[in-house]
Design an enzyme around this catalytic site. Sequence first.
Site, PDB file in Angstrom:
ATOM      1  N   ILE A 297       0.773  -1.241   0.086  1.00 17.24           N
ATOM      2  CA  ILE A 297      -0.068  -0.096   0.115  1.00 17.24           C
ATOM      3  C   ILE A 297       0.875   1.184  -0.058  1.00 17.24           C
ATOM      4  CG2 ILE A 297      -1.833  -1.117   0.944  1.00 17.24           C
ATOM      5  CD1 ILE A 297      -1.072   0.075   3.741  1.00 17.24           C
ATOM      6  N   GLY A 300       8.478   4.126  -0.066  1.00 20.08           N
ATOM      7  CA  GLY A 300       9.389   5.219   0.069  1.00 20.08           C
ATOM      8  C   GLY A 300      10.764   4.971   0.148  1.00 20.08           C
ATOM      9  N   ASP A 412       9.691  15.644  11.228  1.00 20.40           N
ATOM     10  CA  ASP A 412       9.303  15.507  10.052  1.00 20.40           C
ATOM     11  C   ASP A 412       7.781  15.384   9.765  1.00 20.40           C
ATOM     12  OD1 ASP A 412       9.710  15.115   7.182  1.00 20.40           O
ATOM     13  OD2 ASP A 412       9.820  13.169   7.246  1.00 20.40           O
TER      14      ASP A 412
END
Length: 646
Positions: A297, A300, A412
């Site tokens: 799904i 990265g 982040d």
Amino acid sequence: MPTETNRQNVFPRNSSFDVSNLRGGMSPGFLPRSPIRPSRLHSDNYSIDFSEGTMRSDTASSIASEDVYSHSDLLSMNRDDDLEVRSLESLGSTREQGTLADVCVKLQAALADAAKYRVQLNEEICKREKAEMDLASVIQKEDETKSALIKEKQEMEFLHKHEIEMIQRQLDLLQEEHKKVQEERDNAVKEEILHKQEIKIVQNRLDLLQEEYNKLQERDNAVKEEVLHKQEINIVQSRLDLLLVEYKKLKEERDKAVEEAEELRGSAGHRSHATFSKISLLELEQATENFSKKHKIGEGGFGSVYKGFLRNTMVAIKMLHPQSLQGKPEFEQEVAVLSTMRHPNLVTLIGICSEKSALIYEYLPNGSLEDRLACQGGTPPLTWQVRMRIIGEICRALLFLHSNPNPIVHGDLKPANILLDGNLVCKLSDFGISRLLMETNSNTLVYRTEYPRGTFAYMDPEFLTSGELTVKSDVYSFGIIILRLLTGNPPINIAADVEDAIETHSLHLIIDESAGEWPFVQAEKLANLGLRCAQMRRRKRLDLESEWKLVEGLMQASSLSVSPSFKSQLDEKGTPSYFMCPISQEVMKDPHVAADGYTYEAEAIKGWLDGGHKTSPMTNLPLPHQELTPNYALRSAIQEWLVKHS
């Protein structure tokens, strides 16, 4: 009517006239010039004979038009007759004056009568000709009519004949079909009779078998009961043995997890127990069908994310790239943070697999906030009310992280690392580069690094230049996220664009209309809040704790149900709300995760399910199954909290 003498004086054409017959006296050689024409006229039905003075029928002959004289011819004949009479009179004067004179008078009268009859005859002939012409026309029309009738009759006879033939064919076909249907019906009746006979035979056999079975059943009941009792005893004993083994195994895993958590938290500067389960590689392979592509799904730089069904629960499995130099430190850092933190707006770490450096999280079906802003997969845009609530939930999660004795900075924060559950409740994830802040000589909480990391558009500008990471770094990222949710624009230069819009009173032109009709007052407050968070200078950025009331007020004004504020996460006794069972409203002793993803006290959720409920107590949606999974991580955290507050 002419007398018999007059009729005898009418002579045929070109015949001689003997005067000696008129009482003697005339010369035998005298031949009078007779102008008298033929005395017989013919027609279809009759003929007239003037020599006899009578009319007789002649149906066998037709009119001879060439023997009929016109009226002018008859007049000429009369004049000639007058001359003859005069000649006779002159002759008679020499011989017999008295007798000839009488004869001439009679002849003259007869000729006058003949002329009169000729005129009448001519008129009758004209009328007859006209009648014959009319009759011929009528006869011709009658013939034509008869021909048309005959032709029509022939055509009708032909059509009738054709129709009769067609009907005959159809009758033949119907007879054939009827014959076939009759045959099929007869066959069906025969088959039905055979089936009934077969059924009767089978039923008789079944009755016999049933009788034999009943006899055997009665005979073996005692034996079976004895065997069943023995089997039940063996099964119970086996279950007890298995439970004992499982208990020992779970206890060993718990003790080992506690030791590992102690080590991880010791390296992070504070002490705690592990709140996650150890999961084997075999379990992950079974949950993802050997990491099939159809279960992937996301992907990265950190690795790949798979969706799987593990221990009766839908989970997300994050597999870090083994060749990544930073993969292992990030893995350990995320385990260290999530194993010690529990919050409704932080993603829940269910377990880890050290063999593959895999992290197993709760599965959040609505993906990331970035996906929803881009309406990926055709999903509808988020409404402004939902966006306002998400902003409040992000703020609450940051307050939770920043308010620890040793604050944690996410480092982040961006829409791609904010996940949404089935109710669009946001949860912060990806703590791989998060950092624990340590107090420095200047009494400030800061983390220093020579290699700043993160996503450029959301990174604190001062962190980029100085390498110092503080809680205000997360505040800057939060401000950019607020402006994105408000406008829907990309993050680059978004703060400058919103500031220009406010100065030129054109904020309404850049607000994201796909979210619905924003209340302008709230939108303006939200824009100012985002700009104050996204200030270039760190010292100018607002403090989230002091501004929480503003955020909470905006959430309440959005007319949506507002989750409790950060401070209300603790009840009057200081118990975290996520330690409480949603059903019993008591601190959980044996927390279990149900199919809806929520954690309940084991006895409470079992009682709910045993009561016949097939829906979630929290969402009222149907549960896909009724399996429960122990939440060892939460149970360990509750036990640790209870020890500290005992």
